[in-house]
Design a protein around this motif. Structure first.
Motif, PDB file in Angstrom:
ATOM      1  N   LEU A 263       3.117  10.591  -8.577  1.00  0.00           N
ATOM      2  CA  LEU A 263       3.140   9.372  -9.375  1.00  0.00           C
ATOM      3  C   LEU A 263       1.709   8.928  -9.617  1.00  0.00           C
ATOM      4  CD1 LEU A 263       5.772   7.347  -7.299  1.00  0.00           C
ATOM      5  CD2 LEU A 263       6.215   8.712  -9.339  1.00  0.00           C
ATOM      6  N   ILE A 264       1.483   8.365 -10.774  1.00  0.00           N
ATOM      7  CA  ILE A 264       0.252   7.590 -10.966  1.00  0.00           C
ATOM      8  C   ILE A 264       0.720   6.151 -11.085  1.00  0.00           C
ATOM      9  CG2 ILE A 264      -1.624   7.063 -12.566  1.00  0.00           C
ATOM     10  CD1 ILE A 264      -2.016  10.028 -12.960  1.00  0.00           C
ATOM     11  N   VAL A 265       0.255   5.299 -10.178  1.00  0.00           N
ATOM     12  CA  VAL A 265       0.728   3.907 -10.182  1.00  0.00           C
ATOM     13  C   VAL A 265      -0.455   2.956 -10.319  1.00  0.00           C
ATOM     14  CG1 VAL A 265       2.725   4.470  -8.735  1.00  0.00           C
ATOM     15  CG2 VAL A 265       0.681   3.560  -7.671  1.00  0.00           C
ATOM     16  N   ASP A 266      -0.186   1.860 -11.014  1.00  0.00           N
ATOM     17  CA  ASP A 266      -1.142   0.760 -11.090  1.00  0.00           C
ATOM     18  C   ASP A 266      -0.589  -0.381 -10.256  1.00  0.00           C
ATOM     19  OD1 ASP A 266      -2.783   2.148 -12.793  1.00  0.00           O
ATOM     20  OD2 ASP A 266      -1.927   1.272 -14.614  1.00  0.00           O
ATOM     21  N   VAL A 267      -1.422  -0.934  -9.404  1.00  0.00           N
ATOM     22  CA  VAL A 267      -1.000  -2.069  -8.577  1.00  0.00           C
ATOM     23  C   VAL A 267      -1.015  -3.307  -9.458  1.00  0.00           C
ATOM     24  CG1 VAL A 267      -1.545  -3.428  -6.533  1.00  0.00           C
ATOM     25  CG2 VAL A 267      -1.950  -0.955  -6.536  1.00  0.00           C
ATOM     26  N   THR A 268       0.150  -3.868  -9.693  1.00  0.00           N
ATOM     27  CA  THR A 268       0.243  -5.054 -10.555  1.00  0.00           C
ATOM     28  C   THR A 268       0.288  -6.338  -9.742  1.00  0.00           C
ATOM     29  OG1 THR A 268       2.632  -4.727 -10.598  1.00  0.00           O
ATOM     30  CG2 THR A 268       1.394  -3.858 -12.467  1.00  0.00           C
ATOM     31  N   ALA A 269       0.685  -6.228  -8.481  1.00  0.00           N
ATOM     32  CA  ALA A 269       0.829  -7.429  -7.646  1.00  0.00           C
ATOM     33  C   ALA A 269      -0.527  -8.103  -7.446  1.00  0.00           C
ATOM     34  CB  ALA A 269       1.419  -7.050  -6.297  1.00  0.00           C
ATOM     35  N   GLU A 270      -0.495  -9.423  -7.451  1.00  0.00           N
ATOM     36  CA  GLU A 270      -1.716 -10.172  -7.138  1.00  0.00           C
ATOM     37  C   GLU A 270      -1.903 -10.237  -5.642  1.00  0.00           C
ATOM     38  OE1 GLU A 270      -1.483 -14.099  -8.810  1.00  0.00           O
ATOM     39  OE2 GLU A 270      -0.658 -13.252 -10.678  1.00  0.00           O
ATOM     40  N   GLU A 271      -3.114 -10.540  -5.256  1.00  0.00           N
ATOM     41  CA  GLU A 271      -3.419 -10.706  -3.838  1.00  0.00           C
ATOM     42  C   GLU A 271      -2.383 -11.614  -3.175  1.00  0.00           C
ATOM     43  OE1 GLU A 271      -7.496 -11.160  -2.871  1.00  0.00           O
ATOM     44  OE2 GLU A 271      -7.098 -12.500  -1.181  1.00  0.00           O
ATOM     45  N   GLY A 272      -1.882 -11.174  -2.047  1.00  0.00           N
ATOM     46  CA  GLY A 272      -0.944 -11.995  -1.279  1.00  0.00           C
ATOM     47  C   GLY A 272       0.503 -11.891  -1.732  1.00  0.00           C
ATOM     48  N   THR A 273       0.777 -11.181  -2.824  1.00  0.00           N
ATOM     49  CA  THR A 273       2.177 -10.999  -3.228  1.00  0.00           C
ATOM     50  C   THR A 273       2.614  -9.582  -2.863  1.00  0.00           C
ATOM     51  OG1 THR A 273       1.650 -10.263  -5.466  1.00  0.00           O
ATOM     52  CG2 THR A 273       1.918 -12.645  -5.143  1.00  0.00           C
ATOM     53  N   PRO A 274       3.933  -9.374  -2.691  1.00  0.00           N
ATOM     54  CA  PRO A 274       4.377  -8.099  -2.130  1.00  0.00           C
ATOM     55  C   PRO A 274       4.226  -6.903  -3.072  1.00  0.00           C
ATOM     56  CG  PRO A 274       6.253  -9.555  -2.560  1.00  0.00           C
ATOM     57  CD  PRO A 274       5.024 -10.331  -2.889  1.00  0.00           C
ATOM     58  N   ALA A 275       3.842  -5.815  -2.474  1.00  0.00           N
ATOM     59  CA  ALA A 275       3.833  -4.532  -3.163  1.00  0.00           C
ATOM     60  C   ALA A 275       4.261  -3.502  -2.126  1.00  0.00           C
ATOM     61  CB  ALA A 275       2.449  -4.199  -3.696  1.00  0.00           C
ATOM     62  N   ALA A 276       5.074  -2.554  -2.560  1.00  0.00           N
ATOM     63  CA  ALA A 276       5.592  -1.588  -1.586  1.00  0.00           C
ATOM     64  C   ALA A 276       6.250  -0.415  -2.284  1.00  0.00           C
ATOM     65  CB  ALA A 276       6.614  -2.270  -0.677  1.00  0.00           C
ATOM     66  N   LEU A 277       6.404   0.644  -1.509  1.00  0.00           N
ATOM     67  CA  LEU A 277       7.316   1.718  -1.869  1.00  0.00           C
ATOM     68  C   LEU A 277       8.578   1.428  -1.074  1.00  0.00           C
ATOM     69  CD1 LEU A 277       7.815   4.534  -3.223  1.00  0.00           C
ATOM     70  CD2 LEU A 277       7.009   5.525  -1.070  1.00  0.00           C
ATOM     71  N   LEU A 278       9.644   1.087  -1.796  1.00  0.00           N
ATOM     72  CA  LEU A 278      10.885   0.704  -1.120  1.00  0.00           C
ATOM     73  C   LEU A 278      11.812   1.904  -1.021  1.00  0.00           C
ATOM     74  CD1 LEU A 278      11.607  -2.642  -3.042  1.00  0.00           C
ATOM     75  CD2 LEU A 278      10.533  -2.396  -0.784  1.00  0.00           C
ATOM     76  N   SER A 279      12.571   1.914   0.065  1.00  0.00           N
ATOM     77  CA  SER A 279      13.518   3.004   0.262  1.00  0.00           C
ATOM     78  C   SER A 279      14.890   2.403   0.551  1.00  0.00           C
ATOM     79  CB  SER A 279      13.038   3.856   1.436  1.00  0.00           C
ATOM     80  OG  SER A 279      14.032   4.741   1.853  1.00  0.00           O
ATOM     81  N   TYR A 280      15.904   2.988  -0.031  1.00  0.00           N
ATOM     82  CA  TYR A 280      17.272   2.522   0.180  1.00  0.00           C
ATOM     83  C   TYR A 280      17.700   2.953   1.580  1.00  0.00           C
ATOM     84  CZ  TYR A 280      22.075   1.337  -1.066  1.00  0.00           C
ATOM     85  OH  TYR A 280      23.312   0.759  -1.118  1.00  0.00           O
ATOM     86  N   ALA A 281      18.005   1.981   2.430  1.00  0.00           N
ATOM     87  CA  ALA A 281      18.229   2.270   3.847  1.00  0.00           C
ATOM     88  C   ALA A 281      19.711   2.466   4.151  1.00  0.00           C
ATOM     89  CB  ALA A 281      17.662   1.143   4.695  1.00  0.00           C
ATOM     90  N   ASP A 282      19.976   2.995   5.338  1.00  0.00           N
ATOM     91  CA  ASP A 282      21.349   3.297   5.754  1.00  0.00           C
ATOM     92  C   ASP A 282      22.230   2.051   5.774  1.00  0.00           C
ATOM     93  OD1 ASP A 282      20.625   5.927   6.018  1.00  0.00           O
ATOM     94  OD2 ASP A 282      20.247   5.818   8.170  1.00  0.00           O
ATOM     95  N   ASP A 283      21.622   0.864   5.954  1.00  0.00           N
ATOM     96  CA  ASP A 283      22.442  -0.359   5.997  1.00  0.00           C
ATOM     97  C   ASP A 283      22.549  -1.004   4.616  1.00  0.00           C
ATOM     98  OD1 ASP A 283      19.961  -1.377   5.578  1.00  0.00           O
ATOM     99  OD2 ASP A 283      19.940  -2.721   7.300  1.00  0.00           O
ATOM    100  N   ASP A 284      22.310  -0.224   3.558  1.00  0.00           N
ATOM    101  CA  ASP A 284      22.457  -0.686   2.173  1.00  0.00           C
ATOM    102  C   ASP A 284      21.431  -1.725   1.753  1.00  0.00           C
ATOM    103  OD1 ASP A 284      24.547   1.005   1.896  1.00  0.00           O
ATOM    104  OD2 ASP A 284      26.109  -0.519   2.054  1.00  0.00           O
ATOM    105  N   SER A 285      20.312  -1.805   2.446  1.00  0.00           N
ATOM    106  CA  SER A 285      19.272  -2.733   1.998  1.00  0.00           C
ATOM    107  C   SER A 285      18.074  -1.918   1.514  1.00  0.00           C
ATOM    108  CB  SER A 285      18.855  -3.630   3.158  1.00  0.00           C
ATOM    109  OG  SER A 285      18.261  -2.841   4.178  1.00  0.00           O
ATOM    110  N   TRP A 286      17.178  -2.577   0.802  1.00  0.00           N
ATOM    111  CA  TRP A 286      15.925  -1.926   0.393  1.00  0.00           C
ATOM    112  C   TRP A 286      14.851  -2.280   1.402  1.00  0.00           C
ATOM    113  CZ3 TRP A 286      15.536   1.642  -3.353  1.00  0.00           C
ATOM    114  CH2 TRP A 286      16.607   1.758  -4.253  1.00  0.00           C
ATOM    115  N   GLN A 287      14.220  -1.274   1.967  1.00  0.00           N
ATOM    116  CA  GLN A 287      13.202  -1.528   2.980  1.00  0.00           C
ATOM    117  C   GLN A 287      11.882  -0.902   2.570  1.00  0.00           C
ATOM    118  OE1 GLN A 287      14.704  -0.888   6.934  1.00  0.00           O
ATOM    119  NE2 GLN A 287      15.907  -2.730   6.533  1.00  0.00           N
ATOM    120  N   ALA A 288      10.797  -1.567   2.986  1.00  0.00           N
ATOM    121  CA  ALA A 288       9.467  -1.045   2.651  1.00  0.00           C
ATOM    122  C   ALA A 288       9.182   0.183   3.510  1.00  0.00           C
ATOM    123  CB  ALA A 288       8.413  -2.108   2.868  1.00  0.00           C
TER     124      ALA A 288
END
Ligand code: C2O
Ligand code: CU
Length: 460
Positions: A263-288
């Motif tokens: 991937l080529i990614v640009d960080v769009t989040a401003e300082e102090g706001t969340p940025a992450a690679l999220l993964s769909y977890a076994d408990d059906d939630s999105w986790q960083a």
């Protein structure tokens, strides 16, 4: 008179500069050995792993496209092992498949790997002797082949995604690697996921910074479903091979075992706001899976969309329409089973196979048979329909050559070495059989591969 070193060199200067074999320096070592690594969160015991050079993942190997890579595998484990260089269109003798392309390297012995790197891209290396257990215990690492004209990014980060099934009491690998329950179902899933050996992997970045993220799924069986948060991105390569055009990441990224995505990614989040690679977890939630901490500003404005990566050689697959279509039926597993399969030269019913710890078949063959699934003349275009007659997804990997998927209308998909085939679906692949030798075609859910889903082809 004896040669002084100087006289000797001078004497050689007149002859063509091919290096005699005895003059070659010993290749850098890659040592398979045990190591103790803190995989589980602090407070839990550390884990004894099988590692390359004491690291998990193994050392990141970087080399230039067109160069030659050499490594001396030194086996300091108590079991035989070998190294497969996943995705490299390699010389067959260097492919690392125990029992097919080489003998496994016994404890205390070594093996010299040396091969050309025709393609740039994101590849990886892993054990290919009892790989189900050896890869699960930690024997894998990234192999990055750099473009001679790399893309314009601020940083290049390799992210090896993995999961580990650990016993929280001891920190050791849990369960039985042969467990029929896992082999006949979705495979060995970990109870801890992470990146580069860390469950809490994180990166620091600035707003508007442009990163190349090389994601590698090194897990035994887990299909990662991923999303970007606080970043916009483009997919520029799959399984090492550049896409003709970068594709904006608009939906989930599905990364099956052994697959890679650049991937080529640009960080769009401003300082102090969340940025992450999220993964769909076994408990059906999105986790960083990877948290990105944003501080500061790299540039005032985001950049224009990235240019495509330079193509690799031999990326065309001509003559697909005329190629002979062969079908490889995937059968077996829990809930479905199969009528019969051929194992070690004998036809057996499902019950007999289960008694031998075998649950799956590819084209009626259970495990690697004497005869290949298909033989191809060198340069011939091969076309195989992978039909998934099971209730589980399978990540089918071809050694030695990349293929393209063929859509129902005959159009060709991106070039890859591993394709995910969903239950009750099929996928058609086509490739130019231009690399001579014996090449595995197997499921990269490694428990499936170890219990039937391994076949092979021959190019002569
Ligand atoms: Cu990555 Cu036969 O394997
Ligand atoms: Cu499978």
């Amino acid at each position: 008179m004896s040669f002084t070193r100087r006289a000797f060199c001078t004497g050689l200067a007149a002859v063509p500069l091919t290096r005699p074999a005895w003059a070659q320096a010993e290749a850098p070592r890659l040592t398979a050995r045990t190591a103790t690594i803190q995989l589980a969160p602090e407070g839990y015991p550390a884990t004894e792993v099988w590692s390359y050079d004491g690291l998990l993942p193994g050392p990141q190997i970087r080399a230039q496209q067109g160069s030659r890579l050499s490594r001396r595998l030194v086996n300091d484990l108590q079991v035989p092992t070998s190294v497969h260089w996943h995705g490299i269109r390699i010389d067959n003798a260097m492919d690392g498949v125990a029992g097919l392309t080489q003998e496994p390297v016994p404890p205390g012995a070594s093996f010299d790997y040396a091969f050309d790197l025709p393609d740039a891209g994101t590849y990886w290396y892993h054990a290919h002797t009892n790989s189900m257990e050896q890869v699960a215990r930690g024997l894998s690492g990234a192999l990055i082949v750099e473009e001679n004209a790399p893309p314009d990014v601020d940083r290049d980060e390799v992210l090896m995604l993995d999961d580990w099934l650990l016993d929280p009491e001891t920190g050791g690998f849990a369960g039985d690697f042969e467990a029929p329950m896992m082999r006949s179902h979705a495979g060995r899933m970990g109870n801890l996921t992470g990146i580069n050996g860390r469950f809490d992997f994180s990166l620091e970045a600035q707003q508007n910074e442009r990163l190349r993220l090389r994601l590698i799924n090194a897990a035994n069986a887990r299909i990662f479903v991923l999303r970007l948060e606080g970043m916009t991105g483009w997919t520029v390569a799959l399984d090492g091979m550049p896409l003709a055009q970068p594709e904006p990441v608009s939906a989930e990224i599905i990364l099956a075992p052994a697959q890679r995505v650049d991937l080529i990614v640009d960080v769009t989040a401003e300082e102090g706001t969340p940025a992450a690679l999220l993964s769909y977890a076994d408990d059906d939630s999105w986790q960083a899976l990877a948290e990105v901490t944003v501080s500061g500003l790299k540039s005032a404005a985001p950049r224009a969309a990235p240019a495509p990566l330079p193509p690799n050689p031999r990326m065309q697959v001509p003559g697909v329409a005329e190629a002979e279509l062969r079908e490889m039926r995937m059968e077996g597993g829990a809930m479905r089973g199969m009528a019969s399969g051929r194992f070690e030269g004998q036809d057996m019913d499902f019950q007999q196979l289960v008694q031998r710890g075998q649950f799956w078949a590819l084209a009626g063959q259970v495990g690697r048979g004497e005869a290949p699934f298909a033989r191809y003349a060198r340069g011939e275009t091969a076309r195989i329909r992978l039909v998934n007659d099971t209730v589980f997804p399978h990540a089918m990997h071809l050694h030695g050559m990349h293929f393209r998927t063929v859509a129902a209308d005959g159009s060709l998909g991106p070039m890859r070495d591993t394709v995910l085939v969903m239950p009750q679906e099929s996928a058609e692949i086509a490739f130019v059989a231009d690399n001579p030798g014996k090449w595995l075609l197997h499921c990269h859910m490694l428990g499936h591969a170890a219990s039937g889903m391994t076949n092979w082809i021959e190019v002569a």
